[in-house]
Design a protein around this motif. Structure first.
Motif, PDB file in Angstrom:
ATOM      1  N   ALA A   9       0.824  -1.209   0.000  1.00 57.08           N
ATOM      2  CA  ALA A   9       0.000   0.000   0.000  1.00 57.08           C
ATOM      3  C   ALA A   9       0.858   1.258   0.000  1.00 57.08           C
ATOM      4  O   ALA A   9       1.838   1.364   0.745  1.00 57.08           O
ATOM      5  N   HIS A  10       0.478   2.199  -0.867  1.00 59.83           N
ATOM      6  CA  HIS A  10       1.129   3.509  -0.964  1.00 59.83           C
ATOM      7  C   HIS A  10       2.600   3.423  -1.366  1.00 59.83           C
ATOM      8  O   HIS A  10       3.400   4.282  -0.998  1.00 59.83           O
ATOM      9  N   ARG A  11       2.929   2.387  -2.122  1.00 56.96           N
ATOM     10  CA  ARG A  11       4.249   2.281  -2.732  1.00 56.96           C
ATOM     11  C   ARG A  11       4.049   2.143  -4.232  1.00 56.96           C
ATOM     12  O   ARG A  11       3.024   1.636  -4.697  1.00 56.96           O
ATOM     13  N   GLY A  12       5.028   2.600  -4.998  1.00 63.29           N
ATOM     14  CA  GLY A  12       4.839   2.541  -6.444  1.00 63.29           C
ATOM     15  C   GLY A  12       6.128   2.654  -7.211  1.00 63.29           C
ATOM     16  O   GLY A  12       7.208   2.354  -6.695  1.00 63.29           O
ATOM     17  N   GLY A  63      -1.193  -1.608  -4.527  1.00 64.80           N
ATOM     18  CA  GLY A  63      -1.793  -2.069  -3.287  1.00 64.80           C
ATOM     19  C   GLY A  63      -1.289  -3.471  -3.022  1.00 64.80           C
ATOM     20  O   GLY A  63      -0.357  -3.942  -3.678  1.00 64.80           O
ATOM     21  N   GLY A  64      -1.914  -4.177  -2.116  1.00 69.39           N
ATOM     22  CA  GLY A  64      -1.451  -5.508  -1.769  1.00 69.39           C
ATOM     23  C   GLY A  64      -1.577  -6.527  -2.872  1.00 69.39           C
ATOM     24  O   GLY A  64      -0.874  -7.544  -2.863  1.00 69.39           O
ATOM     25  N   ALA A  91      -3.737   2.524  -8.774  1.00 73.43           N
ATOM     26  CA  ALA A  91      -3.943   3.909  -9.197  1.00 73.43           C
ATOM     27  C   ALA A  91      -2.774   4.372 -10.052  1.00 73.43           C
ATOM     28  O   ALA A  91      -1.683   3.793 -10.024  1.00 73.43           O
ATOM     29  N   SER A  92      -3.008   5.432 -10.825  1.00 76.46           N
ATOM     30  CA  SER A  92      -1.940   6.026 -11.615  1.00 76.46           C
ATOM     31  C   SER A  92      -2.210   7.512 -11.794  1.00 76.46           C
ATOM     32  O   SER A  92      -3.350   7.971 -11.720  1.00 76.46           O
ATOM     33  N   ASP A  93      -1.135   8.249 -12.023  1.00 74.93           N
ATOM     34  CA  ASP A  93      -1.214   9.686 -12.297  1.00 74.93           C
ATOM     35  C   ASP A  93      -0.244   9.942 -13.445  1.00 74.93           C
ATOM     36  O   ASP A  93       0.974   9.964 -13.242  1.00 74.93           O
ATOM     37  N   LYS A 151       7.284   6.224  -2.374  1.00 78.19           N
ATOM     38  CA  LYS A 151       6.069   6.489  -1.596  1.00 78.19           C
ATOM     39  C   LYS A 151       5.103   7.309  -2.441  1.00 78.19           C
ATOM     40  O   LYS A 151       5.486   8.320  -3.026  1.00 78.19           O
ATOM     41  N   VAL A 152       3.875   6.868  -2.538  1.00 78.35           N
ATOM     42  CA  VAL A 152       2.903   7.581  -3.366  1.00 78.35           C
ATOM     43  C   VAL A 152       1.493   7.336  -2.848  1.00 78.35           C
ATOM     44  O   VAL A 152       1.140   6.220  -2.442  1.00 78.35           O
ATOM     45  N   THR A 153       0.705   8.393  -2.813  1.00 79.65           N
ATOM     46  CA  THR A 153      -0.716   8.289  -2.488  1.00 79.65           C
ATOM     47  C   THR A 153      -1.474   9.120  -3.511  1.00 79.65           C
ATOM     48  O   THR A 153      -1.388  10.346  -3.520  1.00 79.65           O
TER      49      THR A 153
END
Length: 313
Positions: free
Chosen positions: A59-62, A92-93, A98-100, A276-278
């Motif tokens: 979670a919150h890694r990318g 996520g797990g 998600a993407s930006d 780290k990414v949210t």
């Protein structure tokens, strides 16, 4: 053959005039039917890059992404970087959640053709099964005070005909592609690590069977000659077995449609694994729906399914 190739060509048009679709659900992105023999499984597990990938599903890694696409015309007369995409992917797990991403086109944007709006830069945030796009063709049609166009959907992908067709953040796609490795050699240094480049060929039909993003792009299973359309690829694996670069190419012949042959070369770089990414959806008061756009009703309907609209006219 012609129908699937039309879908590929239509996907190119869709990429030009519509926002990127939403991402698949995490469970779908991390799974999918794979048609590997036991021997192929052993070849992949010996290096285990798939496990290296799935260990990054936290979670919150990318990872950061930078990509360009060249389209080469018949006889190699026309060679240009058609799109550049850059941004970040969030895991996520169970996989991609998600993407930006920001997309820019390197084609003429002035003149009588009125291409400035069609090829304007755009930014798309995809999160929780919904895509939000700012800029691009609909920038001048947004209602006052709104910046983002919402595109809901339960299927989607990170690819279209002008983007990377081999999504190595999908474990099933990475496994099946590497299982078809024909050669290995040193690949130089990427993202600060020495790499080994694996190369080979996989067919469009095989990709359809293992890749949720390709299934979303094509819609229907390729058959006949379309199923055997070869996609050549190179995957650069770092010393930690994570993908640092993917280069793929394929040629679609559209003779009988617009009598041309185009080769797509997609080059994707991954850097900063574990970043780290949210990623969050834009503020609700800045989001518009399709029916709020200041365009004609027919245009709005066609925008939601540009591929179908093009080929039914």
């Amino acid at each position: 053959m012609r129908r699937t190739l039309a879908a590929l060509t239509g996907a190119t048009l869709a990429a030009l005039i519509a926002p990127l679709p939403a991402l698949p659900a995490p469970a779908e992105a991390a799974s999918g039917p794979a048609s590997l023999t036991p021997a192929a499984d052993r070849r992949v597990s010996a290096a285990d890059p798939v496990s290296a990938l799935t260990r990054r599903f936290k979670a919150h890694r990318g990872v950061r992404l930078a990509e360009n696409t060249k389209i080469i015309g018949e006889g190699k007369k026309y060679r240009t970087i058609f799109t550049r995409r850059s941004g970040v992917l969030e895991f996520g797990g169970k996989g991609l959640v998600a993407s930006d991403l920001t997309t820019r086109f390197t084609v003429p944007t002035k003149g009588e053709d009125g291409l400035a709006g069609v090829f304007a830069p755009s930014r798309t945030i995809s999160v929780k099964g919904t895509a939000y796009t700012s800029g691009g063709i609909y920038a001048d049609s947004m209602p006052e005070g709104k910046k983002w166009l919402r595109t809901p959907g339960d299927t989607g992908s990170l690819v279209s005909a002008v983007q990377q067709i081999i999504s190595t953040v999908e474990p099933g796609t990475l496994r099946a592609t590497l299982a078809r490795t024909a050669a290995r050699r040193p690949g130089g240094t990427w993202d600060g690590t020495r790499t080994t480049v694996h190369s080979g060929t996989i067919t469009l039909g095989e990709l359809f069977g293992v890749s949720p993003s390709v299934r979303a792009m094509l819609g229907t299973k390729p058959t006949g000659r379309s199923a055997t359309l070869p996609v050549s690829w190179k995957i650069y694996l770092g010393s930690d077995l994570l993908v640092r670069r993917v280069v793929s190419s394929y040629t679609e012949s559209t003779r009988g449609l617009n009598s041309t042959e185009l080769t797509y070369v997609n080059d994707t770089r991954y850097t900063g694994w574990g970043t780290k990414v949210t990623i969050k959806a834009p503020p609700a008061d800045q989001v518009a729906e399709f029916d709020e756009l200041t365009v004609g009703a027919d245009d709005a309907r066609g925008a939601q399914d540009p591929v179908r609209g093009f080929f039914e006219n």
